[in-house]
Design a protein around this motif. Structure first.
Motif, PDB file in Angstrom:
ATOM      1  N   GLN A 131      -3.331 -58.486  -5.657  1.00 47.82           N
ATOM      2  CA  GLN A 131      -3.788 -58.900  -4.319  1.00 47.82           C
ATOM      3  C   GLN A 131      -3.745 -57.733  -3.340  1.00 47.82           C
ATOM      4  O   GLN A 131      -4.644 -57.581  -2.506  1.00 47.82           O
ATOM      5  N   VAL A 135      -7.048 -55.816  -1.093  1.00 43.84           N
ATOM      6  CA  VAL A 135      -7.198 -55.505   0.332  1.00 43.84           C
ATOM      7  C   VAL A 135      -8.141 -54.308   0.502  1.00 43.84           C
ATOM      8  O   VAL A 135      -9.095 -54.349   1.299  1.00 43.84           O
ATOM      9  N   LEU A 154      -8.062 -61.390  -3.418  1.00 40.79           N
ATOM     10  CA  LEU A 154      -7.051 -61.355  -2.357  1.00 40.79           C
ATOM     11  C   LEU A 154      -6.389 -62.719  -2.192  1.00 40.79           C
ATOM     12  O   LEU A 154      -5.193 -62.809  -1.899  1.00 40.79           O
TER      13      LEU A 154
END
Length: 452
Positions: A131, A135, A154
């Protein structure tokens, strides 16, 4: 009522400008650390309320106003980093933002390192490693499809698939370890536990995740395509046709293109980085020689080479010399251009040494055939649930597959079987960061921008 005395932030408080360099209507400075209400009180003369945008003046040490804007406070652990977080929203001029950042540093914060905010989010359990990488993938997305896939990663969809695989591996390992611990049990372990079936189901799911991750890797990185060939075969015309714009100068004079011309376009959401190059031929022109040298350097870095030839003459000795010098591993397409002048139809067909496409770059006939062939070489197929993936994710998934295959070969040797399952689990867990070396974390977060 006396003002509340400010508290000094701890030494690990970090601050950085979180918006892009340059001028803009709004600029944001992010601060993360411990006990930040006192920090905000000193800076603004106000006690911040959690998750409420407060109009505030940001004060210098002498009490003068640096800027006016909004103060937002996100108390730990309900923040991006899991720590107290302040966001100072002011005017987006580089000078005023630097003044405000300098004031934050004067108050005890230090300048954040690249990716340090997201790294803290990972270390504090707000994001897993996949995750956290998503970004940056979302910020760097070059296409709409890539952005949609990045937001899915994400939000944890990729991680959920990896965790489901890890759960299957864990259950299988538990059965094996139990049998190793109690060898006196007169149980046919392989049959009773359906180990073969479990492994097959695990492999099928792993193959599905790997395929979707490969598609996501294409969305992120795209395909590097080099247009090569002799002078005046229509490379620049084809680039312009693919890009839908007059990027390259087109004339009937051989050697017009002397340097590489690049364009990125989208086909089915995949970025195609198309590079027009200088014509390959023997020449005494020093500038043209430099362009030809750059052409070969681009070919070395390419995923696909599109070799253009004149449809009226076909592949002649000059093209055969070019083909002989191409790297053996490199995918290639031979394009017979100018079918409008040769009186031929646009088509795709197989040749003894690969795929060929006849088209007209000038009129556009057959150009869609080339686009589809590039997608085929890339291994693309339409999918709505692909994941943005990085090279390290693909390597980890491939390594997991290798250990599962090795485990199947050791079904009658439970100790070796268990070890291969353990290695598969270690490789897979590195994706989400359940098992990650410090040097890997440094490499990953070092690629982030400061302020993220």
């Amino acid at each position: 009522m006396a003002e509340k005395p400010p508290t000094t932030p701890r030494p690990d408080t970090i601050a950085a400008i979180a918006t892009a360099p340059g001028r803009g209507g709004i600029g944001v400075i992010r601060v993360s650390g411990q006990s930040l209400p006192g920090f905000a009180h000193t800076l603004c003369g106000k006690q911040p309320l959690p998750r409420v945008a407060t109009v505030a003046n940001f004060h210098a040490a002498d009490g003068c106003t640096i800027d006016s804007g909004l103060l937002l406070y996100f108390p730990a652990p309900h923040s991006f980093t899991g720590e107290d977080v302040l966001e100072l929203q002011g005017h987006g001029g580089p000078v005023v933002l630097q003044m405000l950042l300098a004031r934050c540093l004067d108050l005890g914060a230090r300048l954040a390192e690249p990716g340090e905010f997201t790294r803290r989010a990972y270390l504090n359990g707000k994001l897993d490693l996949a995750q956290a990488e998503a970004v940056v993938d979302l910020i760097d997305a070059a296409t709409t499809a890539a952005a949609r896939c990045a937001i899915r990663s994400l939000q944890g969809e990729f991680s959920a698939e990896i965790n489901a695989l890890l759960e299957q591996l864990t259950e299988l390992r538990a059965l094996v370890e139990a049998t190793l611990d109690f060898p006196e049990e007169d149980v046919d372990f392989l049959q009773a536990a359906d180990v073969t079936g479990r492994l097959e189901r695990l492999q099928d799911r792993l193959a599905n995740v790997l395929d979707r991750a490969r598609q996501g890797r294409l969305l992120q990185g795209g395909l590097h395509v080099v247009l090569a060939g002799q002078p005046n075969v229509g490379k620049s015309s084809l680039l312009n046709r693919l890009a839908g714009d007059d990027l390259a100068i087109v004339t009937s004079v051989a050697g017009t293109t002397r340097d590489v011309v690049r364009s990125t376009l989208q086909v089915e959401g995949i970025p195609l980085h198309v590079i027009d190059t200088a014509g390959l031929r023997a020449t005494e022109d020093e500038i043209e020689k430099m362009g030809i040298a750059r052409t070969w350097r681009e070919i070395e870095r390419a995923d696909v080479v599109v070799l253009l030839v004149d449809a009226r003459s076909g592949v002649v000795d000059a093209e055969r010399e070019i083909l002989a010098q191409l790297p053996a591993h490199l995918a290639r397409i031979t394009v017979h251009n100018k079918v409008d002048l040769a009186g031929r139809a646009a088509e795709r067909y197989d040749e003894s040494d690969g795929v060929a496409i006849s088209l007209s770059a000038k009129h556009g006939d057959g150009v869609d055939l080339l686009r589809q062939e590039l997608l085929r070489i890339a291994g693309w197929h339409p999918a709505e649930d692909v994941f943005i993936a990085r090279e390290r994710h693909l390597r980890a998934l491939a390594k997991t597959c290798e250990h599962i295959v090795a485990a199947q070969a050791q079904l009658t040797q439970l100790e070796l079987f268990a070890e291969e399952l353990h290695l598969a689990q270690s490789a897979l867990s590195s994706i989400t960061g359940e098992f990650s070396a410090d040097d890997l974390l440094g490499e990953i977060f070092g690629r982030f921008c400061i302020g993220k």
